[in-house]
Write a protein that holds these residues in place. Structure first.
Motif, PDB file in Angstrom:
ATOM      1  N   MET A  18      -8.558  -9.874 -11.996  1.00  0.00           N
ATOM      2  CA  MET A  18      -7.774 -10.737 -11.149  1.00  0.00           C
ATOM      3  C   MET A  18      -6.998 -11.711 -12.029  1.00  0.00           C
ATOM      4  O   MET A  18      -7.589 -12.413 -12.840  1.00  0.00           O
ATOM      5  CB  MET A  18      -8.728 -11.480 -10.214  1.00  0.00           C
ATOM      6  CG  MET A  18      -8.090 -12.184  -9.068  1.00  0.00           C
ATOM      7  SD  MET A  18      -7.275 -11.176  -7.833  1.00  0.00           S
ATOM      8  CE  MET A  18      -8.434  -9.921  -7.452  1.00  0.00           C
ATOM      9  N   GLY A  23      -2.981  -1.972  -9.879  1.00  0.00           N
ATOM     10  CA  GLY A  23      -4.079  -1.021  -9.822  1.00  0.00           C
ATOM     11  C   GLY A  23      -4.949  -1.238  -8.598  1.00  0.00           C
ATOM     12  O   GLY A  23      -4.918  -2.300  -7.963  1.00  0.00           O
ATOM     13  N   ALA A  24      -5.775  -0.253  -8.283  1.00  0.00           N
ATOM     14  CA  ALA A  24      -6.601  -0.281  -7.071  1.00  0.00           C
ATOM     15  C   ALA A  24      -7.513  -1.499  -6.991  1.00  0.00           C
ATOM     16  O   ALA A  24      -7.784  -1.999  -5.902  1.00  0.00           O
ATOM     17  CB  ALA A  24      -7.423   0.993  -6.981  1.00  0.00           C
ATOM     18  N   ASP A  25      -8.001  -1.977  -8.116  1.00  0.00           N
ATOM     19  CA  ASP A  25      -8.907  -3.127  -8.118  1.00  0.00           C
ATOM     20  C   ASP A  25      -8.303  -4.319  -8.847  1.00  0.00           C
ATOM     21  O   ASP A  25      -9.016  -5.137  -9.416  1.00  0.00           O
ATOM     22  CB  ASP A  25     -10.247  -2.740  -8.749  1.00  0.00           C
ATOM     23  CG  ASP A  25     -11.023  -1.789  -7.864  1.00  0.00           C
ATOM     24  OD1 ASP A  25     -11.012  -1.977  -6.633  1.00  0.00           O
ATOM     25  OD2 ASP A  25     -11.635  -0.848  -8.389  1.00  0.00           O
ATOM     26  N   GLU A  26      -6.981  -4.417  -8.814  1.00  0.00           N
ATOM     27  CA  GLU A  26      -6.280  -5.540  -9.436  1.00  0.00           C
ATOM     28  C   GLU A  26      -5.690  -6.434  -8.364  1.00  0.00           C
ATOM     29  O   GLU A  26      -5.544  -6.035  -7.208  1.00  0.00           O
ATOM     30  CB  GLU A  26      -5.167  -5.035 -10.356  1.00  0.00           C
ATOM     31  CG  GLU A  26      -5.672  -4.258 -11.546  1.00  0.00           C
ATOM     32  CD  GLU A  26      -4.555  -3.744 -12.420  1.00  0.00           C
ATOM     33  OE1 GLU A  26      -4.822  -3.517 -13.608  1.00  0.00           O
ATOM     34  OE2 GLU A  26      -3.423  -3.548 -11.935  1.00  0.00           O
ATOM     35  N   GLY A  27      -5.338  -7.647  -8.750  1.00  0.00           N
ATOM     36  CA  GLY A  27      -4.713  -8.563  -7.821  1.00  0.00           C
ATOM     37  C   GLY A  27      -4.375  -9.868  -8.508  1.00  0.00           C
ATOM     38  O   GLY A  27      -4.530 -10.012  -9.720  1.00  0.00           O
ATOM     39  N   VAL A  79      -3.452  -8.460  -3.082  1.00  0.00           N
ATOM     40  CA  VAL A  79      -4.135  -7.230  -3.484  1.00  0.00           C
ATOM     41  C   VAL A  79      -3.300  -6.030  -3.051  1.00  0.00           C
ATOM     42  O   VAL A  79      -2.355  -6.177  -2.274  1.00  0.00           O
ATOM     43  CB  VAL A  79      -5.561  -7.169  -2.873  1.00  0.00           C
ATOM     44  CG1 VAL A  79      -6.459  -8.231  -3.482  1.00  0.00           C
ATOM     45  CG2 VAL A  79      -5.516  -7.306  -1.356  1.00  0.00           C
ATOM     46  N   TRP A 107      -5.567  -2.704   1.040  1.00  0.00           N
ATOM     47  CA  TRP A 107      -6.850  -2.914   0.374  1.00  0.00           C
ATOM     48  C   TRP A 107      -7.850  -3.498   1.364  1.00  0.00           C
ATOM     49  O   TRP A 107      -9.012  -3.089   1.403  1.00  0.00           O
ATOM     50  CB  TRP A 107      -6.638  -3.842  -0.821  1.00  0.00           C
ATOM     51  CG  TRP A 107      -7.834  -4.091  -1.682  1.00  0.00           C
ATOM     52  CD1 TRP A 107      -8.181  -3.412  -2.813  1.00  0.00           C
ATOM     53  CD2 TRP A 107      -8.827  -5.112  -1.514  1.00  0.00           C
ATOM     54  NE1 TRP A 107      -9.331  -3.954  -3.354  1.00  0.00           N
ATOM     55  CE2 TRP A 107      -9.749  -4.999  -2.571  1.00  0.00           C
ATOM     56  CE3 TRP A 107      -9.029  -6.124  -0.572  1.00  0.00           C
ATOM     57  CZ2 TRP A 107     -10.851  -5.836  -2.715  1.00  0.00           C
ATOM     58  CZ3 TRP A 107     -10.131  -6.959  -0.707  1.00  0.00           C
ATOM     59  CH2 TRP A 107     -11.021  -6.816  -1.770  1.00  0.00           C
ATOM     60  N   THR A 108      -7.405  -4.445   2.185  1.00  0.00           N
ATOM     61  CA  THR A 108      -8.295  -5.074   3.156  1.00  0.00           C
ATOM     62  C   THR A 108      -8.749  -4.080   4.226  1.00  0.00           C
ATOM     63  O   THR A 108      -9.913  -4.079   4.625  1.00  0.00           O
ATOM     64  CB  THR A 108      -7.625  -6.294   3.817  1.00  0.00           C
ATOM     65  OG1 THR A 108      -6.388  -5.887   4.408  1.00  0.00           O
ATOM     66  CG2 THR A 108      -7.364  -7.394   2.799  1.00  0.00           C
ATOM     67  N   GLU A 116      -8.942  -0.742   3.950  1.00  0.00           N
ATOM     68  CA  GLU A 116      -9.816   0.262   3.331  1.00  0.00           C
ATOM     69  C   GLU A 116     -11.226  -0.259   3.081  1.00  0.00           C
ATOM     70  O   GLU A 116     -12.188   0.508   3.057  1.00  0.00           O
ATOM     71  CB  GLU A 116      -9.200   0.747   2.016  1.00  0.00           C
ATOM     72  CG  GLU A 116      -7.917   1.525   2.228  1.00  0.00           C
ATOM     73  CD  GLU A 116      -7.097   1.712   0.958  1.00  0.00           C
ATOM     74  OE1 GLU A 116      -7.526   1.239  -0.128  1.00  0.00           O
ATOM     75  OE2 GLU A 116      -6.019   2.316   1.051  1.00  0.00           O
ATOM     76  N   ARG A 117     -11.374  -1.573   2.921  1.00  0.00           N
ATOM     77  CA  ARG A 117     -12.680  -2.160   2.628  1.00  0.00           C
ATOM     78  C   ARG A 117     -13.276  -2.908   3.822  1.00  0.00           C
ATOM     79  O   ARG A 117     -14.328  -3.527   3.712  1.00  0.00           O
ATOM     80  CB  ARG A 117     -12.575  -3.094   1.428  1.00  0.00           C
ATOM     81  CG  ARG A 117     -12.408  -2.288   0.132  1.00  0.00           C
ATOM     82  CD  ARG A 117     -11.850  -3.105  -0.985  1.00  0.00           C
ATOM     83  NE  ARG A 117     -11.708  -2.328  -2.203  1.00  0.00           N
ATOM     84  CZ  ARG A 117     -10.737  -1.451  -2.439  1.00  0.00           C
ATOM     85  NH1 ARG A 117      -9.815  -1.214  -1.522  1.00  0.00           N
ATOM     86  NH2 ARG A 117     -10.662  -0.784  -3.578  1.00  0.00           N
TER      87      ARG A 117
END
Length: 110
Positions: free
Chosen positions: A1, A21-25, A86, A90-91, A93-94
Motif C-alpha cells: 500500500m 496490481g491485485a493486492d496494491e493500492g 484499490v 476489489w471490494t 470480490e472480497r
C-alpha cells in the motif's frame, strides 16, 4: 500500500501509475475526518474508492470507471479520515461493504 499524506501526493494519487496490481493500492491520510471528493483525473484504469471514518468504519464505496477526458469529471464524494483506492471491484470480490471496519496500522487501537 502506498501512502499519500501530503497535498501534492493526494492531488496526484494514482494518476501517474499505468496499472495497479491485485493486492496494491493507495491510502490517503488526512489529519482529521472530513468531507472529500475524488475524481478520476488522468487515470488509465478504473478503481474502487473507499472512505473510512476516524473510527475505522467504511462510510462510502464508489466503483469509479476511467473517464474519456479530464473535463466534466464525475465526482465521488464521501466522509473519512482515510481514503483507500484499490483495484476496480476489489471490494465486491472480497465482500467489503459500507459499515465494515478497517484497521489502519500505526493508528490508535490497531
Amino acid at each position: 500500500m502506498e501512502i499519500a499524506d501530503t497535498p501534492d501526493e493526494q492531488y496526484t494519487g494514482l494518476s501517474e501509475h499505468e496499472s495497479l496490481g491485485a493486492d496494491e493500492g493507495m491510502l490517503f491520510v488526512y489529519p482529521d475526518e472530513g468531507r472529500h471528493t475524488y475524481v478520476m483525473r488522468s487515470m488509465d484504469f478504473p478503481i474502487d474508492i473507499v472512505y473510512v471514518d476516524a473510527d475505522g468504519r467504511i462510510t462510502e464505496i464508489h466503483h469509479a470507471p476511467t473517464e474519456d477526458d479530464n473535463e466534466d469529471l464525475t465526482p465521488y464524494p464521501g466522509r473519512g479520515k482515510w481514503v483507500l483506492e484499490v483495484p476496480y471491484n476489489w471490494t465486491v470480490e472480497r465482500g467489503v461493504e459500507e459499515g465494515d471496519r478497517v484497521v489502519v496500522a500505526g493508528t490508535e487501537g490497531s
